[in-house]
Scaffold this motif. Structure first.
Motif, short mmCIF file in Angstrom:
data_model
loop_
_atom_site.label_atom_id
_atom_site.label_comp_id
_atom_site.label_asym_id
_atom_site.label_seq_id
_atom_site.Cartn_x
_atom_site.Cartn_y
_atom_site.Cartn_z
N ASN A 56 0.83 -1.21 0.00
CA ASN A 56 0.00 0.00 0.00
C ASN A 56 0.87 1.26 0.00
O ASN A 56 0.56 2.23 -0.71
CB ASN A 56 -0.93 0.00 1.22
N LYS A 59 2.30 1.86 -3.41
CA LYS A 59 1.28 2.40 -4.31
C LYS A 59 0.88 3.83 -3.96
O LYS A 59 0.20 4.50 -4.75
CB LYS A 59 0.03 1.51 -4.30
N ARG A 61 -0.93 4.53 -1.14
CA ARG A 61 -2.22 4.44 -0.47
C ARG A 61 -2.04 4.32 1.03
O ARG A 61 -0.95 3.97 1.51
CB ARG A 61 -2.99 3.21 -0.97
N ARG A 65 -5.29 0.07 3.83
CA ARG A 65 -6.28 -0.17 2.79
C ARG A 65 -6.44 -1.67 2.52
O ARG A 65 -5.45 -2.39 2.37
CB ARG A 65 -5.86 0.55 1.50
N THR A 161 -4.07 -5.97 -6.00
CA THR A 161 -4.54 -4.61 -6.20
C THR A 161 -4.18 -4.18 -7.61
O THR A 161 -3.44 -4.86 -8.32
CB THR A 161 -3.94 -3.65 -5.15
N HIS A 164 -0.91 0.32 -10.48
CA HIS A 164 -0.60 1.73 -10.70
C HIS A 164 -0.32 2.37 -9.35
O HIS A 164 -0.68 1.83 -8.30
CB HIS A 164 -1.76 2.46 -11.39
N ARG A 165 0.32 3.50 -9.37
CA ARG A 165 0.51 4.28 -8.15
C ARG A 165 -0.64 5.26 -8.01
O ARG A 165 -1.10 5.84 -8.99
CB ARG A 165 1.84 5.03 -8.19
N SER A 166 -1.10 5.42 -6.78
CA SER A 166 -2.15 6.40 -6.51
C SER A 166 -1.50 7.75 -6.26
O SER A 166 -0.50 7.85 -5.55
CB SER A 166 -2.97 5.98 -5.29
N ARG A 167 -2.06 8.78 -6.87
CA ARG A 167 -1.53 10.12 -6.71
C ARG A 167 -2.58 10.99 -6.03
O ARG A 167 -3.78 10.70 -6.13
CB ARG A 167 -1.15 10.70 -8.07
N ARG A 170 -6.09 11.52 -7.29
CA ARG A 170 -6.24 10.68 -8.48
C ARG A 170 -6.22 9.21 -8.09
O ARG A 170 -5.52 8.40 -8.68
CB ARG A 170 -5.13 10.99 -9.49
N ASP A 171 -7.04 8.86 -7.10
CA ASP A 171 -7.04 7.47 -6.62
C ASP A 171 -7.62 6.53 -7.66
O ASP A 171 -7.43 5.33 -7.60
CB ASP A 171 -7.84 7.37 -5.31
N GLU A 173 -6.68 6.33 -10.72
CA GLU A 173 -5.70 6.24 -11.81
C GLU A 173 -5.89 4.91 -12.55
O GLU A 173 -6.00 3.86 -11.93
CB GLU A 173 -4.29 6.32 -11.23
#
Length: 276
Positions: A56, A59, A61, A65, A161, A164-167, A170-171, A173
């Motif tokens: 997490n 990523k 997050r 999560r 999961t 991608h990486r969450s920004r 921009r969850d 993504e």
């Protein structure tokens, strides 16, 4: 992406038995593996709390999560407690519906969690302990990797999961569907290995009804009332790769209607890539 391109970016290849063994060993050792998942990519990893929290953080997050549950097709039924379905939802019909959806391709399924599901993969929904199974579908060649990883970890389930990486802000993504973009995002991350589709175009052709984005999620631990014809309406939690109309048509043949969840947004948009 060709095998030659995958080698150039130092990824492993999904249909290479030696690469599959290497990826499974990496996962068993605590790394996440970004692997071919239907027509896209997903991150699989051990379901213990330390690994879940570490992935997490990779990523971007919150550490706590809850990820999805991933396993080989024959073990998916054991993730659910079929005795805890709503009274108007016959378990035999749900089983046949989920089997047809898995035969089409990648799909998400949320239902009552069985006692075998570890706490890291379970979430409370209105007092019901649920699990969200994210599956690549039975047409995906990733099951050899999943079976090898389960054999090394000694469990029935893995965590999964989106790749991608969450920004910030921009969850949602989009998931990666090309290994070159995946390698650009995660290739320098020591906690991640990449196990690429041998042929990404072929992976998409295997799933002609699915767009290259995160999976649609269907839930059956509660219903959204009944249709005008009296069918119990299952809930579409997320509009993903398989269209709501397609899921509705399949559900109808098994005696169910379909209703979108109040929070469900419109269909997810596939990731866009710049010129190669």
């Amino acid at each position: 992406m060709s095998v030659q391109q995958a080698t150039a970016v130092r990824t492993l290849v999904l249909d290479n038995p030696e690469d599959v063994r290497d990826a499974a060993a990496a996962l068993a050792g605590g790394r996440a593996v970004a692997h071919g998942f239907g027509n896209v990519y997903a991150l699989a990893f051990r379901p213990d709390r330390d690994t879940v929290e570490r992935v997490n953080r990779i990523k971007g997050r919150p550490a706590g999560r809850t990820p999805g549950l991933l396993t080989v097709p024959e073990r998916i039924p054991s993730a659910f407690d079929w005795t805890r379905l709503p009274d108007d939802v016959p378990w035999q019909q749900v089983r046949s519906l989920t089997e047809e959806l898995l035969g089409l391709g990648p799909i998400g399924l949320r239902g009552p969690a069985s006692d075998r599901v570890p706490g890291t993969l379970a979430a409370d929904d209105g007092g019901v302990r649920t699990v969200r199974v994210l599956a690549p579908g039975t047409r995906c060649p990733s099951h050899a990797f999943l079976g090898a990883a389960l054999g090394l970890t000694g469990g029935d389930f893995l965590a999964v999961t989106s790749a991608h990486r969450s920004r910030p802000g921009r969850d949602g993504e989009p998931a990666h569907w090309r290994a070159d973009g995946l390698a650009e995002e995660f290739g320098a991350e020591p906690g991640v290995r990449i196990l690429a589709h041998a042929d990404e175009e072929a992976a998409r052709r295997r799933h002609p009804f699915h767009r290259p984005t995160s999976v649609s999620v269907l839930s059956f631990h509660r219903t959204a009332g009944h249709t005008r014809s009296g069918l119990p309406a299952l809930v579409l939690e997320r509009h993903g790769s398989l269209s709501a109309d397609h899921i509705r048509a399949v559900a109808a043949t098994h005696g169910f209607g379909l209703a979108p969840a109040p929070h469900a947004a419109g269909p997810l948009v596939p990731r866009s890539y710049g010129p190669a």
